[in-house]
Scaffold this motif. Structure first.
Motif, mmCIF file in Angstrom:
data_model
loop_
_atom_site.group_PDB
_atom_site.id
_atom_site.type_symbol
_atom_site.label_atom_id
_atom_site.label_comp_id
_atom_site.label_asym_id
_atom_site.label_seq_id
_atom_site.Cartn_x
_atom_site.Cartn_y
_atom_site.Cartn_z
ATOM 1 N N ALA A 177 6.960 -2.338 -8.682
ATOM 2 C CA ALA A 177 7.326 -3.900 -8.966
ATOM 3 C C ALA A 177 8.641 -4.170 -8.339
ATOM 4 C CB ALA A 177 7.302 -4.171 -10.409
ATOM 5 N N ALA A 178 9.611 -3.396 -8.024
ATOM 6 C CA ALA A 178 10.954 -3.641 -7.494
ATOM 7 C C ALA A 178 10.764 -3.103 -5.883
ATOM 8 C CB ALA A 178 11.989 -2.955 -8.494
ATOM 9 N N ALA A 179 9.552 -2.713 -5.571
ATOM 10 C CA ALA A 179 9.564 -2.105 -4.244
ATOM 11 C C ALA A 179 10.617 -1.055 -3.924
ATOM 12 C CB ALA A 179 9.800 -3.383 -3.106
ATOM 13 N N ARG A 180 10.778 -0.471 -4.906
ATOM 14 C CA ARG A 180 11.607 0.781 -4.846
ATOM 15 C C ARG A 180 10.951 2.050 -5.209
ATOM 16 N NH1 ARG A 180 17.138 0.518 -4.805
ATOM 17 N NH2 ARG A 180 18.469 2.171 -5.605
ATOM 18 N N HIS A 181 11.497 3.150 -4.573
ATOM 19 C CA HIS A 181 11.025 4.504 -4.837
ATOM 20 C C HIS A 181 12.039 5.296 -4.766
ATOM 21 C CE1 HIS A 181 7.550 7.081 -5.752
ATOM 22 N NE2 HIS A 181 8.331 8.188 -5.086
ATOM 23 N N THR A 182 12.418 6.364 -5.773
ATOM 24 C CA THR A 182 13.642 7.432 -5.868
ATOM 25 C C THR A 182 12.956 8.667 -5.892
ATOM 26 O OG1 THR A 182 14.787 5.709 -6.912
ATOM 27 C CG2 THR A 182 15.667 7.925 -6.879
ATOM 28 N N ARG A 183 13.496 9.700 -4.997
ATOM 29 C CA ARG A 183 13.081 11.021 -5.256
ATOM 30 C C ARG A 183 14.160 11.802 -4.689
ATOM 31 N NH1 ARG A 183 8.591 13.906 -2.978
ATOM 32 N NH2 ARG A 183 10.157 15.361 -3.259
ATOM 33 N N SER A 184 13.936 13.248 -5.198
ATOM 34 C CA SER A 184 14.851 14.311 -4.513
ATOM 35 C C SER A 184 14.351 14.722 -3.189
ATOM 36 C CB SER A 184 15.019 15.539 -5.704
ATOM 37 O OG SER A 184 13.913 16.136 -5.731
ATOM 38 N N VAL A 185 15.361 15.224 -2.481
ATOM 39 C CA VAL A 185 14.854 15.862 -1.049
ATOM 40 C C VAL A 185 15.753 16.870 -0.718
ATOM 41 C CG1 VAL A 185 14.090 13.506 -0.235
ATOM 42 C CG2 VAL A 185 16.486 14.338 0.243
ATOM 43 N N PRO A 186 15.160 17.851 -0.191
ATOM 44 C CA PRO A 186 15.822 18.867 0.303
ATOM 45 C C PRO A 186 16.749 18.567 1.285
ATOM 46 C CG PRO A 186 13.740 19.213 1.233
ATOM 47 C CD PRO A 186 13.808 18.055 0.590
ATOM 48 N N ALA A 187 18.080 19.314 1.466
ATOM 49 C CA ALA A 187 19.043 18.827 2.486
ATOM 50 C C ALA A 187 19.866 20.278 2.748
ATOM 51 C CB ALA A 187 19.858 17.787 2.021
ATOM 52 N N VAL B 117 14.725 4.418 -1.858
ATOM 53 C CA VAL B 117 14.486 3.421 -0.879
ATOM 54 C C VAL B 117 13.864 2.171 -1.515
ATOM 55 C CG1 VAL B 117 13.923 5.214 1.042
ATOM 56 C CG2 VAL B 117 11.997 4.417 -0.655
ATOM 57 N N HIS B 118 14.325 1.236 -0.596
ATOM 58 C CA HIS B 118 13.614 -0.293 -1.068
ATOM 59 C C HIS B 118 13.188 -0.738 0.086
ATOM 60 C CE1 HIS B 118 14.378 -4.737 -1.358
ATOM 61 N NE2 HIS B 118 13.532 -4.436 -2.690
ATOM 62 N N LEU C 236 10.748 8.863 -8.917
ATOM 63 C CA LEU C 236 10.733 7.822 -10.035
ATOM 64 C C LEU C 236 10.004 6.614 -9.014
ATOM 65 C CD1 LEU C 236 14.300 7.687 -11.605
ATOM 66 C CD2 LEU C 236 12.129 8.552 -12.420
ATOM 67 N N ALA C 237 9.096 6.224 -9.518
ATOM 68 C CA ALA C 237 8.244 5.204 -8.803
ATOM 69 C C ALA C 237 8.534 3.748 -9.448
ATOM 70 C CB ALA C 237 6.894 5.242 -8.836
ATOM 71 N N ASP C 238 8.921 2.578 -8.724
ATOM 72 C CA ASP C 238 8.988 1.340 -9.267
ATOM 73 C C ASP C 238 8.318 0.408 -8.231
ATOM 74 O OD1 ASP C 238 9.641 -1.060 -10.648
ATOM 75 O OD2 ASP C 238 11.831 -0.526 -10.539
ATOM 76 N N PRO D 236 0.680 -1.440 -0.097
ATOM 77 C CA PRO D 236 -0.080 -0.005 -0.108
ATOM 78 C C PRO D 236 0.795 1.338 0.073
ATOM 79 C CG PRO D 236 -0.967 -1.613 1.572
ATOM 80 C CD PRO D 236 0.516 -2.118 1.126
ATOM 81 N N VAL D 237 2.176 1.460 0.811
ATOM 82 C CA VAL D 237 2.857 2.402 0.729
ATOM 83 C C VAL D 237 3.310 2.735 -0.678
ATOM 84 C CG1 VAL D 237 4.837 3.448 1.433
ATOM 85 C CG2 VAL D 237 3.327 2.238 3.148
ATOM 86 N N LEU D 238 3.845 1.724 -1.558
ATOM 87 C CA LEU D 238 4.510 1.816 -2.731
ATOM 88 C C LEU D 238 3.271 2.410 -3.586
ATOM 89 C CD1 LEU D 238 6.509 -1.361 -2.793
ATOM 90 C CD2 LEU D 238 7.358 0.996 -2.988
ATOM 91 N N ALA D 239 2.064 1.856 -3.530
ATOM 92 C CA ALA D 239 1.038 2.183 -4.501
ATOM 93 C C ALA D 239 0.681 3.742 -4.233
ATOM 94 C CB ALA D 239 -0.407 1.307 -4.135
ATOM 95 N N ALA D 240 0.564 4.113 -2.958
ATOM 96 C CA ALA D 240 0.285 5.497 -2.557
ATOM 97 C C ALA D 240 1.347 6.525 -3.200
ATOM 98 C CB ALA D 240 0.195 5.817 -1.145
#
Length: 300
Positions: free
Chosen positions: A52-62, A71-72, A48-50, A33-37
């Motif tokens: 199927a691979a249980a992976r999500h990539t994004r830019s973040v402020p730092a 994140v996997h 970038l949402a993936d 459910p988290v990956l779907a959201a």
């Protein structure tokens, strides 16, 4: 600079690989459910949402400039690959923990909601469901404004245009969501044309950016009532936007966006006042109740 080093020179060392950090959590963790959201809300250019691979990539402020985290997700832990200035690693990890609600206690949530006639079956079906937060309060607020009275797909399209026009570079070819000061300085007509929104929506976005640039803090730890008061004072921001941001940006685990259409549909379309009454029995974890109902209606 490209090409081979000059004779007698020393080749530059390859950059160190990005660290992979294992982030602990209290299982179970309802990953799907988290990956779907995340995929449903992903901003083009920023994420970038993936699933199927249980992976999500994004830019973040730092602190030292935009970073990227991949994140996997697994049922037992989260692996985070951090592309950031070394001094920003701890700050990025803290953002990820809040974003994915990794400090949640599923047993405590089940103790409050598990016996509820409506929510009990949902809690049993998706144990360890998290309340999805956000890595950046201004981004959460801006995308929420762009999503007022339009579909989620349209909101993502508008957000992608905003990023393309006003965002900046981030690692791995992604874009950083624009900072409040950048949007605050934009001309309303220019913003309207670049994003494809109405003039009124552009003015709301600029007013929000001005407020955030002037100190409106949309991060966990703020007083939800005070933030709500300041948000409602802005043109074009109503109770739904303020209450939704309490849940997604402020981390208020008792937040209740009572006017939300998906939530009301899950409850049989009662008036908002009846939603408030029905949700009394879910205190102090109404945000988890809302997330379970949203998930059952919209994501899985």
């Amino acid at each position: 600079m490209t090409g081979t080093p000059a004779t007698g020179g020393t080749a530059a060392a390859a950059p160190a690989p990005a660290p992979v950090l294992r982030l602990a959590l209290r299982p179970p963790f309802a990953v799907a459910p988290v990956l779907a959201a995340l995929a449903a809300h992903a901003v083009p250019g920023v994420e970038l949402a993936d699933p199927a691979a249980a992976r999500h990539t994004r830019s973040v402020p730092a602190p030292h400039g935009p970073a990227v985290v991949a994140v996997h997700l697994t049922a037992e832990h989260v692996d985070a690959t951090v592309h950031a200035h070394p001094a920003d690693e701890a700050a990025v990890v803290a953002l990820v923990r809040r974003w994915l609600d990794l400090d949640a206690d599923p047993a405590a949530v089940a103790a409050v909601l598990g016996a509820d006639p409506l929510l009990g079956p949902l809690v049993a079906a998706r144990p360890g469901l998290r309340v999805l937060g956000h890595v950046d309060g201004f981004e959460a607020a801006a995308v929420t404004v762009l999503g007022q009275q339009v579909s989620l797909a349209a909101a993502r399209t508008f957000a992608g245009r905003l990023v393309a026009a006003y965002g900046g570079p981030a690692p791995l070819g992604l874009r950083a969501f624009p900072r409040p000061a950048v949007i605050a300085a934009a001309a309303p007509e220019e913003l309207r044309a670049a994003v494809g929104i109405t003039g009124a929506r552009a003015r709301t976005l600029i007013a929000l950016a001005v407020a955030c640039a002037d100190g409106l803090d949309l991060r966990p730890g703020q007083d939800p009532a005070e933030v709500r008061r300041r948000l409602l004072a802005l043109p074009g921001i109503g109770p739904w936007t303020a209450d939704y941001l309490a849940l997604r940006a402020l981390g208020d685990r008792d937040a209740l966006p009572a006017t939300d259409l998906v939530l009301r549909r899950a409850l049989g379309n009662p008036p908002a006042a009846d939603v408030v009454g029905q949700a009394e029995r879910w205190r102090p974890l109404r945000a988890y109740a809302v997330t379970h109902l949203w998930t059952a209606q919209a994501y899985l």
